[in-house]
Design a protein around this motif. Structure first.
Motif, mmCIF file in Angstrom:
data_model
loop_
_atom_site.group_PDB
_atom_site.id
_atom_site.type_symbol
_atom_site.label_atom_id
_atom_site.label_comp_id
_atom_site.label_asym_id
_atom_site.label_seq_id
_atom_site.Cartn_x
_atom_site.Cartn_y
_atom_site.Cartn_z
ATOM 1 N N ILE A 1 7.434 7.289 -10.158
ATOM 2 C CA ILE A 1 6.790 7.007 -8.872
ATOM 3 C C ILE A 1 6.624 8.308 -8.104
ATOM 4 O O ILE A 1 7.506 9.181 -8.135
ATOM 5 C CB ILE A 1 7.639 5.983 -8.074
ATOM 6 C CG1 ILE A 1 6.949 5.581 -6.791
ATOM 7 C CG2 ILE A 1 9.026 6.514 -7.792
ATOM 8 C CD1 ILE A 1 7.658 4.399 -6.095
ATOM 9 N N THR A 2 5.484 8.463 -7.436
ATOM 10 C CA THR A 2 5.202 9.698 -6.700
ATOM 11 C C THR A 2 5.289 9.436 -5.202
ATOM 12 O O THR A 2 4.433 8.731 -4.633
ATOM 13 C CB THR A 2 3.807 10.239 -7.045
ATOM 14 O OG1 THR A 2 3.713 10.446 -8.459
ATOM 15 C CG2 THR A 2 3.549 11.553 -6.313
ATOM 16 N N PRO A 3 6.303 9.978 -4.529
ATOM 17 C CA PRO A 3 6.445 9.764 -3.074
ATOM 18 C C PRO A 3 5.267 10.350 -2.302
ATOM 19 O O PRO A 3 4.736 11.404 -2.659
ATOM 20 C CB PRO A 3 7.746 10.498 -2.734
ATOM 21 C CG PRO A 3 8.493 10.598 -4.034
ATOM 22 C CD PRO A 3 7.426 10.747 -5.076
ATOM 23 N N GLU A 4 4.887 9.668 -1.249
ATOM 24 C CA GLU A 4 3.847 10.168 -0.352
ATOM 25 C C GLU A 4 4.520 10.807 0.863
ATOM 26 O O GLU A 4 5.487 10.268 1.395
ATOM 27 C CB GLU A 4 2.940 9.024 0.113
ATOM 28 C CG GLU A 4 2.092 8.410 -0.979
ATOM 29 C CD GLU A 4 1.202 7.297 -0.446
ATOM 30 O OE1 GLU A 4 1.334 6.968 0.760
ATOM 31 O OE2 GLU A 4 0.398 6.765 -1.223
ATOM 32 N N ASN B 1 0.814 -1.229 0.000
ATOM 33 C CA ASN B 1 0.000 0.000 0.000
ATOM 34 C C ASN B 1 0.840 1.268 0.000
ATOM 35 O O ASN B 1 0.367 2.327 0.417
ATOM 36 C CB ASN B 1 -0.957 0.012 1.199
ATOM 37 C CG ASN B 1 -1.882 -1.188 1.212
ATOM 38 O OD1 ASN B 1 -2.402 -1.587 0.177
ATOM 39 N ND2 ASN B 1 -2.080 -1.770 2.387
ATOM 40 N N MET B 2 2.085 1.169 -0.456
ATOM 41 C CA MET B 2 2.937 2.343 -0.629
ATOM 42 C C MET B 2 3.156 2.550 -2.126
ATOM 43 O O MET B 2 2.914 1.644 -2.938
ATOM 44 C CB MET B 2 4.261 2.154 0.103
ATOM 45 C CG MET B 2 4.140 2.186 1.621
ATOM 46 S SD MET B 2 3.675 3.825 2.242
ATOM 47 C CE MET B 2 5.190 4.746 2.001
ATOM 48 N N PRO B 3 3.613 3.729 -2.531
ATOM 49 C CA PRO B 3 3.765 4.010 -3.967
ATOM 50 C C PRO B 3 4.583 2.958 -4.716
ATOM 51 O O PRO B 3 4.264 2.620 -5.859
ATOM 52 C CB PRO B 3 4.459 5.376 -3.974
ATOM 53 C CG PRO B 3 3.990 6.028 -2.718
ATOM 54 C CD PRO B 3 3.891 4.928 -1.708
ATOM 55 N N ALA B 4 5.626 2.416 -4.091
ATOM 56 C CA ALA B 4 6.483 1.447 -4.784
ATOM 57 C C ALA B 4 5.737 0.171 -5.135
ATOM 58 O O ALA B 4 6.093 -0.522 -6.105
ATOM 59 C CB ALA B 4 7.702 1.126 -3.923
ATOM 60 N N SER B 5 4.704 -0.155 -4.358
ATOM 61 C CA SER B 5 3.955 -1.388 -4.623
ATOM 62 C C SER B 5 2.963 -1.217 -5.764
ATOM 63 O O SER B 5 2.384 -2.204 -6.231
ATOM 64 C CB SER B 5 3.207 -1.825 -3.355
ATOM 65 O OG SER B 5 2.195 -0.892 -3.008
#
Length: 424
Positions: free
Chosen positions: A268-271, A212-216
């Motif tokens: 990828i967009t960091p949160e 559930n993080m951007p990398a996934s």
């Protein structure tokens, strides 16, 4: 990893480390000739109960440990006194069943009033049958039946207390010993799975990817080589990558990775986290190689040493009050952490299981009443005095210790549940 797999692996971890501990007690008790009445995983009401040979194997409701119940240590042997009317069943002129109730319902039995009975030394019973005394020899594995329950008799040479101090000490120490053996084997397995970092690495790899993080949510896989981030060459400078991503919350970042020798770009967009720092949910790893047998052996020993030091540091903080209740965890917290680690993969779960096994072994050797360490101390005192301590006093000490441990377990578990409800 699917939720069903996570739950299964979490239960398996508990089952393995407790079972191997109790199996150590069981194996060396049986080897010493002690009658083992029950091999139990968990405490409280029975969920599953199966009898094989002399031993009943049970799975109980409360997953807070287990026990091996040996003859001579349990209170459930039924007291039979002269003057009591019983019925016995014979086979080859030996008593194989002693019935203490519902005598009118028993068939093919001899009924009489007990004149004398010795089920520990002489293994004999004398009955008054219609005014005449008749003696019978009792089989060493005869069963006593009362209220529908069968209990095997325990001749003195099959009881825990009849064995030498060394035999009893080994039967007790074997539980923690098997946890240490399991921990060593699992640490070795972890090293084989994780490998050994290569010398002078020249690249950085994608390690664990958080759910559930951007990398996934993009095309990133564990083992991908991290070449550049926003055009900046990374090499093995993980801090540089963190810095670039951290300064880009909610701003797309271009990562160039190499997979199977082929370069590709991932946007990828960091949160932002609570401090506003951008996070994508990956950890970095260095290239590894397969460990040799010697490296596996020495590496496992080193992990055992380092983890043991950490465990005792935790005990030190506990003793000197440098902790809060939230720092303690019971079965609920352990299961929660285990499920989280299970999601990281088999290698990390193997390492965690090894740590839990090591902890269980060390904890059980602490000189706390009801634990194996306390029982070993009583045996040490007996060896020095050359006579045992009053069994009633020792039993009382262990009973009080067990009650206090269960009380602490209830408090910690209640706190764990409250913490889960609060979402902490």
């Amino acid at each position: 990893m699917h939720m069903i797999q996570v739950v299964f692996l979490t239960v398996l971890v508990f089952f393995v480390i407790v079972s191997i501990h109790e199996w150590g007690h069981y194996f060396f008790a049986k080897r010493a000739g002690i009658l083992v009445r029950e091999f139990a995983i968990g405490f409280g009401p029975k969920l599953i109960s199966v009898k094989r040979g002399e031993t009943r194997y049970t799975l109980r409701l409360i997953p807070a440990g287990g026990f091996v119940r040996m003859a001579g240590e349990d209170p459930e042997i039924i007291d039979v006194q002269p003057g009591q009317t019983i019925a016995v069943r014979l086979k080859d002129n030996l008593v194989t069943r002693l019935y203490l109730d519902r005598l009118d319902e028993r068939s093919s039995v001899v009924r009489g009033e007990i004149v004398s009975i010795d089920l520990e030394n002489k293994l004999s019973v004398t009955l008054d049958i219609e005014g005449e005394n008749e003696s019978f020899s009792v089989h060493p594995t005869a069963l006593m039946i009362s209220r529908g329950k069968e209990t095997q008799i325990a001749p003195l040479d099959r009881q825990f207390g009849s064995k030498t101090v060394a035999q009893r000490a080994l039967a007790i120490f074997a539980g923690p010993m098997m946890n240490f053996v399991l921990a060593f084997v699992l640490f070795a397995a972890y090293i084989q799975m994780a490998g050994i970092p290569v010398e002078s690495p020249d690249k950085l790899l994608v390690g664990q990817i958080s759910e559930n993080m951007p990398a996934s949510k993009v095309d990133l896989k564990e083992g991908d080589v991290i070449d550049t981030v926003n055009g900046v060459k990374i090499g093995i400078d993980f801090d540089k990558m963190i810095e670039i991503i951290g300064k880009s919350p909610n701003i797309p970042v271009t990562m160039e990775i190499i997979r199977d020798g082929i370069a590709k770009q991932v946007v990828i967009t960091p949160e932002p986290n609570e401090e506003g720092v951008g996070k994508v949910g990956i950890s970095a790893a260095l290239p590894t190689r397969s460990a040799t047998f010697t490296e596996t052996f020495t590496g496992s020993a080193k992990l055992m040493k380092n983890m043991t030091v950490s465990i005792f540091e935790g005990f030190k903080m506990l003793i000197f009050g440098q902790f809060k209740l939230d720092d303690l965890g019971g079965p609920v917290r352990t299961a929660e952490v285990t499920s989280q680690i299970a999601k990281q993969g088999i290698a990390q779960l193997t390492s965690w299981t090894a740590l839990l096994s090591l902890y269980l072994g060390i904890f059980n050797l602490l000189p706390i009443p009801a634990l194996d360490g306390s029982r070993l101390i009583f045996l040490g005192i007996e060896a020095i005095r050359r006579r045992p301590i009053d069994p009633n006093r020792e039993s009382m000490v262990h009973f009080v210790g067990f009650a206090l441990i269960m009380l602490l377990m209830l408090v910690v578990t209640y706190n764990d549940i409250l913490r889960l409800v609060r979402g902490e």
